[in-house]
Write an enzyme that holds these catalytic residues in place. Sequence first.
Site, PDB file in Angstrom:
ATOM      1  CB  ALA A 124      12.165 100.154  -8.045  1.00  8.67           C
ATOM      2  CB  CYS A 125      15.628  99.239 -11.940  1.00 12.06           C
ATOM      3  SG  CYS A 125      15.334  97.509 -12.256  1.00 12.06           S
ATOM      4  CG  MET A 126      12.262  97.258 -15.258  1.00  9.90           C
ATOM      5  SD  MET A 126      13.360  97.446 -16.664  1.00  9.90           S
ATOM      6  CE  MET A 126      12.226  97.201 -18.010  1.00  9.90           C
TER       7      MET A 126
END
Length: 151
Positions: free
Chosen positions: A87-89
């Site tokens: 999700a953070c990418m």
Amino acid sequence: ENVAGIAGMAAAAEWILHDRETEQERRAQLRDQLWRSIVSVFPDAQQNGDPTRRLANTLNASFIGVDSETMLMALDLEGVCASSGSACMVGSVMASHVLLAMGLPLALAKSAIRFSLGKHTTAQEISTTAGIVSEIVQRTNAKRRERKVAV
């Protein structure tokens, strides 16, 4: 004090928690249905993350030998929303540092796709998505075989 805001926040929290366990179980079943469908057509696929302690609404899988960007473009063309890596990418074309930190080899991290399910995701949508993934995998495998024959 914003009494109306406080009361509204309390009502929203109560509404969210009302059927949380039932909803989490429903999403986990849909997630697992999607995984079973994927692995039935792509036996080399690998599920990323802890097999038991994971979010009910997320399936992160690596499609070994298929670049995640290629898979994402094909999914997008078929109307399936997914992401690569973690999700953070989101929006990055690099392998997820989270997946790499989890110990995934670079090749697996670069072939990772994340499917997220929501409160309104249906079994029919999961079935349709599984069918689309199957078609993409078959096309990708056919192209790979063609390249081998041409060499």
